[in-house]
Design a protein around this motif. Structure first.
Motif, PDB file in Angstrom:
ATOM      1  N   VAL A 192      43.576  39.890  31.582  1.00 43.53           N
ATOM      2  CA  VAL A 192      44.623  39.630  32.683  1.00 43.53           C
ATOM      3  C   VAL A 192      44.925  41.566  32.697  1.00 43.53           C
ATOM      4  N   ASP A 193      44.953  41.385  34.008  1.00 41.85           N
ATOM      5  CA  ASP A 193      44.987  43.029  34.419  1.00 41.85           C
ATOM      6  C   ASP A 193      46.810  43.277  34.011  1.00 41.85           C
ATOM      7  N   ALA A 194      46.953  44.712  33.519  1.00 43.68           N
ATOM      8  CA  ALA A 194      48.043  45.150  33.357  1.00 43.68           C
ATOM      9  C   ALA A 194      49.407  44.884  34.499  1.00 43.68           C
ATOM     10  N   ASP A 195      49.197  44.182  35.979  1.00 48.61           N
ATOM     11  CA  ASP A 195      50.562  44.563  37.060  1.00 48.61           C
ATOM     12  C   ASP A 195      50.459  42.095  36.945  1.00 48.61           C
ATOM     13  N   TYR A 196      50.127  42.103  35.634  1.00 47.54           N
ATOM     14  CA  TYR A 196      50.437  40.302  36.202  1.00 47.54           C
ATOM     15  C   TYR A 196      51.354  39.879  35.396  1.00 47.54           C
ATOM     16  N   ALA A 197      52.382  38.767  36.246  1.00 47.49           N
ATOM     17  CA  ALA A 197      53.019  38.559  35.748  1.00 47.49           C
ATOM     18  C   ALA A 197      52.688  36.554  35.676  1.00 47.49           C
ATOM     19  N   VAL A 198      51.867  35.842  34.154  1.00 48.60           N
ATOM     20  CA  VAL A 198      51.807  34.624  34.657  1.00 48.60           C
ATOM     21  C   VAL A 198      52.817  33.314  33.876  1.00 48.60           C
ATOM     22  N   ARG A 199      52.014  32.835  34.278  1.00 53.02           N
ATOM     23  CA  ARG A 199      52.780  31.067  34.439  1.00 53.02           C
ATOM     24  C   ARG A 199      52.361  30.338  32.700  1.00 53.02           C
ATOM     25  N   ALA A 200      54.013  29.994  32.260  1.00 60.90           N
ATOM     26  CA  ALA A 200      53.880  30.096  31.123  1.00 60.90           C
ATOM     27  C   ALA A 200      53.064  28.818  30.574  1.00 60.90           C
ATOM     28  N   ASP A 201      51.874  27.929  31.515  1.00 60.22           N
ATOM     29  CA  ASP A 201      51.095  26.756  31.191  1.00 60.22           C
ATOM     30  C   ASP A 201      49.738  27.672  31.409  1.00 60.22           C
ATOM     31  N   TRP A 202      49.335  28.841  31.249  1.00 59.61           N
ATOM     32  CA  TRP A 202      48.275  28.976  31.701  1.00 59.61           C
ATOM     33  C   TRP A 202      47.313  29.320  30.820  1.00 59.61           C
ATOM     34  N   LEU A 203      47.395  28.734  29.957  1.00 58.06           N
ATOM     35  CA  LEU A 203      47.041  28.465  28.261  1.00 58.06           C
ATOM     36  C   LEU A 203      46.383  26.899  28.090  1.00 58.06           C
ATOM     37  N   LYS A 204      47.520  26.753  28.053  1.00 58.17           N
ATOM     38  CA  LYS A 204      47.446  24.852  27.840  1.00 58.17           C
ATOM     39  C   LYS A 204      46.913  24.365  29.090  1.00 58.17           C
ATOM     40  N   ALA A 205      47.175  24.736  29.748  1.00 57.53           N
ATOM     41  CA  ALA A 205      46.534  23.748  30.865  1.00 57.53           C
ATOM     42  C   ALA A 205      45.273  23.863  31.334  1.00 57.53           C
ATOM     43  N   LEU A 206      44.775  25.226  30.605  1.00 56.99           N
ATOM     44  CA  LEU A 206      43.279  25.318  30.880  1.00 56.99           C
ATOM     45  C   LEU A 206      41.738  25.857  30.089  1.00 56.99           C
ATOM     46  N   THR A 207      42.814  25.376  28.809  1.00 58.20           N
ATOM     47  CA  THR A 207      41.830  25.852  27.204  1.00 58.20           C
ATOM     48  C   THR A 207      41.197  24.417  27.228  1.00 58.20           C
ATOM     49  N   GLY A 208      42.189  23.806  28.101  1.00 57.76           N
ATOM     50  CA  GLY A 208      40.510  22.389  27.341  1.00 57.76           C
ATOM     51  C   GLY A 208      39.308  22.138  27.923  1.00 57.76           C
ATOM     52  N   TYR A 209      39.240  22.686  29.022  1.00 56.50           N
ATOM     53  CA  TYR A 209      37.906  23.411  29.357  1.00 56.50           C
ATOM     54  C   TYR A 209      36.671  23.611  28.966  1.00 56.50           C
ATOM     55  N   PHE A 210      37.324  24.030  27.131  1.00 53.06           N
ATOM     56  CA  PHE A 210      36.181  24.575  26.984  1.00 53.06           C
ATOM     57  C   PHE A 210      36.114  23.883  25.292  1.00 53.06           C
ATOM     58  N   ASN A 211      36.187  22.285  25.623  1.00 53.72           N
ATOM     59  CA  ASN A 211      35.761  21.545  24.641  1.00 53.72           C
ATOM     60  C   ASN A 211      34.482  21.203  25.079  1.00 53.72           C
ATOM     61  N   ASP A 212      34.059  21.604  26.727  1.00 51.95           N
ATOM     62  CA  ASP A 212      32.641  21.134  26.625  1.00 51.95           C
ATOM     63  C   ASP A 212      31.667  22.172  26.609  1.00 51.95           C
ATOM     64  N   PRO A 213      30.684  22.005  25.190  1.00 54.29           N
ATOM     65  CA  PRO A 213      30.122  23.137  25.227  1.00 54.29           C
ATOM     66  C   PRO A 213      29.320  24.264  26.281  1.00 54.29           C
ATOM     67  N   LYS A 214      28.926  23.258  27.673  1.00 54.80           N
ATOM     68  CA  LYS A 214      28.341  23.947  28.992  1.00 54.80           C
ATOM     69  C   LYS A 214      29.690  25.134  29.241  1.00 54.80           C
ATOM     70  N   VAL A 215      31.152  24.983  29.354  1.00 58.00           N
ATOM     71  CA  VAL A 215      31.787  25.921  29.801  1.00 58.00           C
ATOM     72  C   VAL A 215      31.715  26.738  29.235  1.00 58.00           C
ATOM     73  N   ALA A 216      31.767  27.845  29.725  1.00 58.24           N
ATOM     74  CA  ALA A 216      32.021  29.913  28.998  1.00 58.24           C
ATOM     75  C   ALA A 216      32.834  30.335  30.777  1.00 58.24           C
ATOM     76  N   VAL A 217      33.249  29.566  31.108  1.00 60.52           N
ATOM     77  CA  VAL A 217      33.884  30.884  31.868  1.00 60.52           C
ATOM     78  C   VAL A 217      35.386  30.074  32.606  1.00 60.52           C
ATOM     79  N   VAL A 218      36.674  30.040  32.752  1.00 62.28           N
ATOM     80  CA  VAL A 218      37.143  28.940  33.155  1.00 62.28           C
ATOM     81  C   VAL A 218      38.055  30.161  33.800  1.00 62.28           C
ATOM     82  N   GLN A 219      38.073  30.116  35.516  1.00 67.16           N
ATOM     83  CA  GLN A 219      38.641  31.745  36.170  1.00 67.16           C
ATOM     84  C   GLN A 219      39.500  30.668  37.144  1.00 67.16           C
ATOM     85  N   CYS A 220      40.701  31.752  37.194  1.00 68.17           N
ATOM     86  CA  CYS A 220      41.959  31.085  37.857  1.00 68.17           C
ATOM     87  C   CYS A 220      41.789  32.179  39.375  1.00 68.17           C
ATOM     88  N   PRO A 221      42.563  32.176  40.768  1.00 73.35           N
ATOM     89  CA  PRO A 221      42.241  33.082  41.712  1.00 73.35           C
ATOM     90  C   PRO A 221      43.243  33.913  41.442  1.00 73.35           C
TER      91      PRO A 221
END
Length: 896
Positions: free
Chosen positions: A537-566
């Motif tokens: 994360v860049d030094a100027d970002y304010a992140v949402r509280a559910d950032w990790l909770k809502a996206l880390t589940g994609y790594f349950n698929d071993p083919k997924v290397a990156v999860v990117q938000c805008p």
């Protein structure tokens, strides 16, 4: 686990591979491609439909004859042979019993050869400022009359007063002298435009008949009025002004190609219309005339402009340009061109329709039509030069520019494909949303890395507060401060990390190599061994509280290397500069990233991104050889065969660049780094291998718009150079043909229309924000071009931190950030002023002289106006940069 509903409809599953096409789609694709190909042939037929023209099956009263072949002329001293002249006169004898010549020194064999075919000759002498040559011309004329009884008329001089080669008295002396030396059977005249006869009415007293040269084309009369108003009107007026004097129309014609003279348009069809209408009218009225001229004379282009080469009723190859009977077709070869264009587009259209039948029918039809249009444009552009007499210099320029034409067509298709897919997709094959994990699901440990360099401590602390508020248990935050010199900048952040507890660790590295990549690689060395995912994360970002909770589940698929938000931004609503840049960034993440995500080819950017740790380390960590280490990592993971998922959900907001200098610097860095990646990973992107065709397509073509900025800089320089040449050396530099300019203008218009259209559909902003975002985007063109060229030239680049805030004691000069753009803009303004004749006007105003030759006339032609349009279009990016800099200066933050 379930996938939350997305704004765009998803297809079945999340597969990146399109579903197999059915036999029905095969035939639908084939029928569609064939129908569009046939429609293309029909369009060519409509554009080249025959025109009805008055027919003429009799002989022409007279034809002006210059015997020079394609590469001959008096200017290069190459003259036709006796055999070539003989063949010409044999051909002309089928059309006329009279010819007119212009010089008695050049090609003296013409009268004797004409006698062989029963052709009478109006023999001319070319008088100019060379006294000895004039004497030789007169002597040669008298000798030719004595030896050839088929000469019954002579012309002493041709437009001599019009060119101001001598005065009235001097010309009259020549005329009287020749009359005195010729037998009474020979009628003597001189040839001038009608206005000269009116200016010097006493000139008629020294000739046996008046030879007038009325030219509707040069008088800017449209072809439809050229015979009735232009010629016959002039003839009647001269009859009334010189009663009792025979009027000979010494030259009458219309060019088949060359520069448009306002409403007077050169074309084969217009020439045929004019000539056939005139000879019919002249026969009925029993008028005496000479058609100008027999054969095209390419050598005249250097002295009369481009149009000077195209007055013949035969081409320089001695083939007739048109028939005097039957219908007229502007381009008789159009069926062959239409068929070639249709065949060239047929397979690509079928391929697209076959593989993208999942698009809405409007999209499939639109892009197939765009493929066909591009093929037709390519065929037309490739064959267009064959219709003109091009010099070796012209051909060299065309050979240089043809790759640019191909690049324009390719860019047109690439932009059109993005437009089609984003606007007319029925569903995203790879549409990813937020996940709602169940209470029993395991949370992978995430190590969040925040690299900072000389960042304002209060800004970094805000980011740390948002990370501390994450609704997630298994994470750590590593703040890696690299190369910040002042203790008062990094010490407060270190102290704040200590207050936040053991999850937050601070590292100060000074000195430390490798820029941001070096800092992140150090972070990998000190990452908690439990970490499975590394988030950045860049030094100027304010992140949402559910950032990790809502996206880390994609790594349950071993083919997924990156999860990117805008990337997204905050605190821009009440700052005009931040507002325009915010919406400019938003366009890529709402449009381009979706387009690339369909083929697992997103650009990984260095914030709001999560990477599988073991893959990051095993494939080489963060690359320190490029200043765009994030994009390079994404490409490397794709090459390793893994998936990168783009979730178009704003999970954090940062700050836009603080001012235009920072804004330009960031885009320059991206362009420079892109070229480092292109050079370093060229084999990956050009050879069949681990990367899919779709991934190679996006990484090779995704930077095309930036290459277009680089080409824009080159062509702006060339356009300025060419304009200077037209103003200073008009005898060597001519206006580009309008036919070459129209495709460029069409490309500009098409790109602007589809860009704004997509913005209005995909980006939730109003018209004013759309326009300001466009200005911001175009204002970066020069910086991107510099980044492209220097990135291709240099191996290493300097990672310049993008300032997100400034502490200024006074408002800076807004033009400091855009010095080069200002110089380019001023140069283009002067070029446009030159096209309007400003240099001549200034010289006239200061010195009382005539306007500079070769300047004021440029805007009289449609090509001149089109060239000014091109110059103005080239000025838009530089003007946009000036506007952006001024908006930034007005919106600048000022604090102590």
């Amino acid at each position: 686990m379930r996938v939350a509903a997305q704004q765009d409809q998803q297809g079945p599953g999340l597969s990146s591979v399109a579903r197999p096409s059915s036999p029905l789609s095969f035939w639908r694709a084939a029928v569609l491609a064939i129908l569009i190909a046939l429609a293309n042939v029909a369009l060519w037929a409509v554009l080249n439909r025959p025109s009805e023209v008055p027919e003429w099956d009799g002989k022409i009263t007279g034809i002006a004859y210059n015997p020079y072949q394609r590469f001959q002329g008096p200017n290069n001293g190459i003259f036709p042979t006796i055999e070539e002249i003989d063949a010409d006169l044999k051909l002309l004898a089928t059309r006329t019993d009279r010819i007119r010549t212009y010089s008695s020194i050049d090609n003296p064999a013409v009268p004797a050869l004409a006698k062989k075919y029963g052709i009478r000759v109006l023999a001319g002498t070319y008088l100019d400022r060379r006294w000895q040559r004039n004497e030789d011309e007169i002597a040669a004329l008298i000798e030719a009359v004595r030896q050839n009884d088929n000469i019954d008329r002579v012309s002493v001089g041709n437009e001599t007063l019009h060119r101001q080669d001598m005065g009235f008295d001097e010309l009259v002396a020549y005329i009287d002298r020749v009359r005195a030396q010729l037998p009474p059977r020979i009628q003597v005249s001189t040839a001038e435009p009608p206005y000269i006869w009116r200016k010097y009415p006493k000139l008629a007293e020294h000739v046996d008949f008046i030879t007038a040269h009325p030219y509707p084309y040069w008088e800017k009369i449209p072809r439809k009025d050229a015979v009735g108003i232009g010629l016959l009107g002039t003839y009647v007026q001269m009859q009334s002004e010189f009663p009792g004097k025979k009027i000979l129309i010494g030259e009458v014609g219309w060019p088949s190609a060359g520069d448009r003279n306002q409403v007077a348009i050169p074309s084969v069809e217009d020439e045929a219309q004019f000539i056939r209408q005139w000879v019919k009218e002249a026969s009925w009225r029993k008028l005496d005339y000479y058609i100008f001229e027999a054969f095209d004379q390419p050598w005249k282009e250097s002295i009369e402009g481009r149009v000077g080469a195209y007055w013949g009723i035969y081409g320089a190859d001695r083939q007739p340009k048109f028939s005097f009977t039957g219908k007229i077709i502007e381009d008789p070869t159009w069926p062959r061109k239409a068929i070639i264009a249709s065949l060239l587009a047929l397979l690509p259209m079928f391929f697209f329709a076959r593989h993208f039948m999942r698009f809405r029918w409007q999209g499939v039809l639109f892009f197939c039509a765009l493929i066909q249009l591009s093929a037709s444009l390519l065929v037309w552009s490739a064959t267009l030069p064959l219709a003109f007499y091009l010099s070796p210099f012209d051909w060299t320029m065309l050979i240089v520019l043809f790759p640019a034409q191909l690049a324009i067509i390719l860019t047109l298709l690439i932009n059109g494909f993005e437009f089609t897919e984003v606007l007319w997709h029925k569903y995203w094959l790879r549409g990813f949303g937020l996940l709602s994990p169940g209470p029993e699901e395991r949370q992978p440990f995430v190590s969040i890395h925040l690299a900072a360099c000389n960042e304002p401590p209060e800004m970094v602390i805000l980011t740390l507060d948002s990370l501390a508020a994450l609704d997630y248990e298994n994470f750590e935050v590593l703040v890696i401060d690299n190369n910040t010199k002042r203790d008062e900048v990094w010490k407060p952040v270190e102290e704040y990390c200590a207050k936040l507890g053991p999850k937050f660790r601070f590292f100060h590295l000074n000195p430390w190599p490798g820029f941001k990549a070096g800092a992140l690689n150090y972070g990998l060395e000190v990452t908690d061994p439990r970490a499975e995912v590394v988030a950045v994360v860049d030094a100027d970002y304010a992140v949402r509280a559910d950032w990790l909770k809502a996206l880390t589940g994609y790594f349950n698929d071993p083919k997924v290397a990156v999860v990117q938000c805008p990337q997204a931004h905050r605190d821009w609503e009440h700052n005009a500069f931040r507002r325009m840049t915010n919406w400019e960034y938003d366009g890529f993440f709402r449009i381009g990233m979706h387009h690339r995500n369909e083929r697992n080819a997103i650009i990984q950017h260095g914030t709001m991104t999560m990477v599988r740790r073991d893959l990051l380390e095993s494939t080489g960590k963060w690359s320190e050889w490029t200043i765009c280490e994030d994009a390079e990592l994404g490409l490397r993971l794709m090459h390793a065969g893994y998936d990168l998922n783009y979730v178009d959900e704003i999970m954090g907001r940062g700050l836009t660049p603080a001012d235009f200098t920072a804004y330009k610097s960031q885009r320059y860095r991206w362009a420079f780094g892109a070229m480092q990646i292109l050079k370093g990973r060229w084999n990956w992107m050009t050879r069949k291998g681990p990367l899919t065709a779709g991934q190679r397509f996006h990484f090779l073509t995704g930077w095309f718009s930036w290459f277009a900025d680089a080409l824009h800089m080159v062509f702006t320089g060339l356009a300025l150079w060419w304009t200077a040449g037209m103003l200073a050396l008009p005898q060597y530099f001519a206006l580009p043909l309008d036919l070459f300019i129209y495709p460029i203008i069409g490309f500009f218009v098409f790109k602007a229309v589809i860009g704004i259209w997509l913005y209005r559909v995909r980006v939730p902003c109003g018209w004013k924000d759309t326009i300001m975002a466009s200005i911001a985007s175009m204002g970066l063109s020069h910086a991107i071009a510099r980044g492209i060229f220097l990135g291709l030239w240099k191996k290493k680049g300097e990672f310049v931190r993008t300032a997100k805030s400034r502490r200024l004691s006074s408002r800076p000069n807004p033009f400091t950030a855009v010095r080069e753009e200002l110089l380019m803009f001023v140069a283009i303004v002067f070029a446009i002023a030159g096209m309007f004749g400003l240099p001549g006007f200034i010289d006239h105003w200061i010195n009382g002289t005539a306007e500079a030759p070769g300047t004021r006339h440029l805007t009289d032609y449609a090509e001149g106006k089109l060239w000014i349009f091109i110059l103005a279009a080239q000025a838009i990016p530089y003007l946009s940069a000036l506007i952006g800099a001024m908006v930034a200066a007005r919106s600048g933050e000022k604090s102590g």
